[in-house]
Design a protein around this motif. Structure first.
Motif, PDB file in Angstrom:
ATOM      1  N   VAL A  67     -26.384 -13.169 -19.104  1.00 20.46           N
ATOM      2  CA  VAL A  67     -25.047 -12.769 -18.637  1.00 20.46           C
ATOM      3  C   VAL A  67     -25.185 -11.909 -17.380  1.00 20.46           C
ATOM      4  O   VAL A  67     -24.426 -12.074 -16.419  1.00 20.46           O
ATOM      5  N   ASP A  68     -26.160 -11.020 -17.372  1.00 21.87           N
ATOM      6  CA  ASP A  68     -26.391 -10.175 -16.202  1.00 21.87           C
ATOM      7  C   ASP A  68     -26.719 -11.030 -14.977  1.00 21.87           C
ATOM      8  O   ASP A  68     -26.240 -10.758 -13.878  1.00 21.87           O
ATOM      9  N   GLY A  69     -27.491 -12.067 -15.166  1.00 25.54           N
ATOM     10  CA  GLY A  69     -27.874 -12.939 -14.058  1.00 25.54           C
ATOM     11  C   GLY A  69     -26.729 -13.747 -13.485  1.00 25.54           C
ATOM     12  O   GLY A  69     -26.700 -14.045 -12.292  1.00 25.54           O
ATOM     13  N   ILE A  70     -25.773 -14.102 -14.326  1.00 24.65           N
ATOM     14  CA  ILE A  70     -24.643 -14.925 -13.885  1.00 24.65           C
ATOM     15  C   ILE A  70     -23.402 -14.067 -13.600  1.00 24.65           C
ATOM     16  O   ILE A  70     -22.402 -14.548 -13.078  1.00 24.65           O
ATOM     17  N   ASN A  71     -23.490 -12.793 -13.911  1.00 24.95           N
ATOM     18  CA  ASN A  71     -22.346 -11.867 -13.860  1.00 24.95           C
ATOM     19  C   ASN A  71     -21.642 -11.857 -12.504  1.00 24.95           C
ATOM     20  O   ASN A  71     -20.419 -11.819 -12.439  1.00 24.95           O
ATOM     21  N   GLU A  72     -22.388 -11.904 -11.418  1.00 27.87           N
ATOM     22  CA  GLU A  72     -21.808 -11.793 -10.078  1.00 27.87           C
ATOM     23  C   GLU A  72     -20.921 -12.973  -9.699  1.00 27.87           C
ATOM     24  O   GLU A  72     -20.119 -12.860  -8.780  1.00 27.87           O
ATOM     25  N   VAL A  73     -21.056 -14.105 -10.369  1.00 30.25           N
ATOM     26  CA  VAL A  73     -20.232 -15.272 -10.029  1.00 30.25           C
ATOM     27  C   VAL A  73     -19.081 -15.460 -11.017  1.00 30.25           C
ATOM     28  O   VAL A  73     -18.342 -16.436 -10.919  1.00 30.25           O
ATOM     29  N   LEU A  74     -18.920 -14.526 -11.934  1.00 31.78           N
ATOM     30  CA  LEU A  74     -17.827 -14.613 -12.904  1.00 31.78           C
ATOM     31  C   LEU A  74     -16.575 -13.951 -12.337  1.00 31.78           C
ATOM     32  O   LEU A  74     -16.662 -12.989 -11.576  1.00 31.78           O
ATOM     33  N   PRO A  75     -15.390 -14.443 -12.734  1.00 34.61           N
ATOM     34  CA  PRO A  75     -14.147 -13.831 -12.247  1.00 34.61           C
ATOM     35  C   PRO A  75     -14.017 -12.358 -12.646  1.00 34.61           C
ATOM     36  O   PRO A  75     -13.501 -11.561 -11.881  1.00 34.61           O
ATOM     37  N   GLU A  76     -14.489 -12.017 -13.838  1.00 34.38           N
ATOM     38  CA  GLU A  76     -14.467 -10.628 -14.292  1.00 34.38           C
ATOM     39  C   GLU A  76     -15.871 -10.227 -14.696  1.00 34.38           C
ATOM     40  O   GLU A  76     -16.511 -10.891 -15.498  1.00 34.38           O
ATOM     41  N   LEU A  77     -16.332  -9.111 -14.119  1.00 37.97           N
ATOM     42  CA  LEU A  77     -17.686  -8.640 -14.399  1.00 37.97           C
ATOM     43  C   LEU A  77     -17.768  -7.996 -15.776  1.00 37.97           C
ATOM     44  O   LEU A  77     -16.828  -7.344 -16.215  1.00 37.97           O
ATOM     45  N   TYR A  78     -18.902  -8.183 -16.419  1.00 35.63           N
ATOM     46  CA  TYR A  78     -19.169  -7.522 -17.696  1.00 35.63           C
ATOM     47  C   TYR A  78     -19.885  -6.205 -17.428  1.00 35.63           C
ATOM     48  O   TYR A  78     -20.727  -6.130 -16.542  1.00 35.63           O
ATOM     49  N   GLU A  79     -19.557  -5.200 -18.206  1.00 30.05           N
ATOM     50  CA  GLU A  79     -20.272  -3.919 -18.152  1.00 30.05           C
ATOM     51  C   GLU A  79     -21.494  -4.095 -19.042  1.00 30.05           C
ATOM     52  O   GLU A  79     -21.389  -4.114 -20.266  1.00 30.05           O
ATOM     53  N   MET A  80     -22.630  -4.254 -18.434  1.00 27.51           N
ATOM     54  CA  MET A  80     -23.839  -4.648 -19.156  1.00 27.51           C
ATOM     55  C   MET A  80     -24.277  -3.621 -20.202  1.00 27.51           C
ATOM     56  O   MET A  80     -24.713  -3.984 -21.291  1.00 27.51           O
ATOM     57  N   ASP A  81     -24.173  -2.340 -19.886  1.00 26.61           N
ATOM     58  CA  ASP A  81     -24.650  -1.295 -20.800  1.00 26.61           C
ATOM     59  C   ASP A  81     -23.857  -1.202 -22.097  1.00 26.61           C
ATOM     60  O   ASP A  81     -24.336  -0.608 -23.062  1.00 26.61           O
ATOM     61  N   THR A  82     -22.658  -1.769 -22.111  1.00 24.17           N
ATOM     62  CA  THR A  82     -21.830  -1.653 -23.313  1.00 24.17           C
ATOM     63  C   THR A  82     -21.912  -2.885 -24.214  1.00 24.17           C
ATOM     64  O   THR A  82     -21.287  -2.916 -25.270  1.00 24.17           O
ATOM     65  N   MET A  83     -22.664  -3.895 -23.799  1.00 23.59           N
ATOM     66  CA  MET A  83     -22.723  -5.133 -24.581  1.00 23.59           C
ATOM     67  C   MET A  83     -23.535  -4.944 -25.863  1.00 23.59           C
ATOM     68  O   MET A  83     -24.626  -4.377 -25.842  1.00 23.59           O
TER      69      MET A  83
END
Length: 165
Positions: A67-83
């Motif tokens: 998810v971190d690797g693909i995160n930049e191309v997603l419409p909404e970014l995920y907060e990685m530390d909270t997953m």
């Protein structure tokens, strides 16, 4: 400790053991997910971290790394530390943005996957690659010399007009 922290310790520091071993195990798994997404033309990949982990035979922290690797191309970014394993993931895939990001990161094994043939023809991939590479190129405009005509169109020399300011 978060799944993302666990992953970064393993993948980027000696704390988790051999960094090379971690990446040698992770990268083929990541590639399999991309092969699936491309071959099936998956535009939306959904599930919790735990469900995706089970589905793709990966550890939860590896799914978070994906998810971190693909995160930049997603419409909404995920907060990685909270997953966590219970975090719902909904990955909306923009194939053009994904391809360009792979080119930007020089991930040759990923942007050269044969499954891209299902998404784009060779000319489109080449066009996307050129777009990505040229988006990072800085083009400097020609400098106006002191004795050149002023670009404002006054007819005066630059040094006697806008260059005088």
């Amino acid at each position: 400790m978060s799944l993302y922290t666990d992953w970064t310790k393993k993948a980027f520091s000696q704390e988790g053991g051999s960094i090379e071993t971690v990446w040698n195990e992770y990268l083929p798994k990541e590639q399999k997910i991309y092969e699936y997404i491309l071959s099936e033309k998956v535009e939306l990949l959904e599930g919790t971290v735990a469900e995706l982990s089970e589905r793709f035979h990966m550890k939860a922290e590896e799914i978070v790394a994906f998810v971190d690797g693909i995160n930049e191309v997603l419409p909404e970014l995920y907060e990685m530390d909270t997953m966590t394993e219970e975090t719902a993931v909904s990955l909306q895939i923009d194939f053009a943005a994904l391809y360009k990001k792979m080119v930007e990161y020089k991930a040759e094994t990923l942007y050269n996957l044969p499954e891209w043939d299902n998404i784009f023809d060779a000319d489109t991939r080449k066009k996307l690659m050129i777009e990505q590479k040229s988006s990072r190129t800085i083009v400097k405009e020609a400098k106006v010399g002191r004795n050149d005509p002023c670009p404002c169109g006054s007819g005066k020399k630059y040094k006697k007009c806008c260059g005088n300011a």
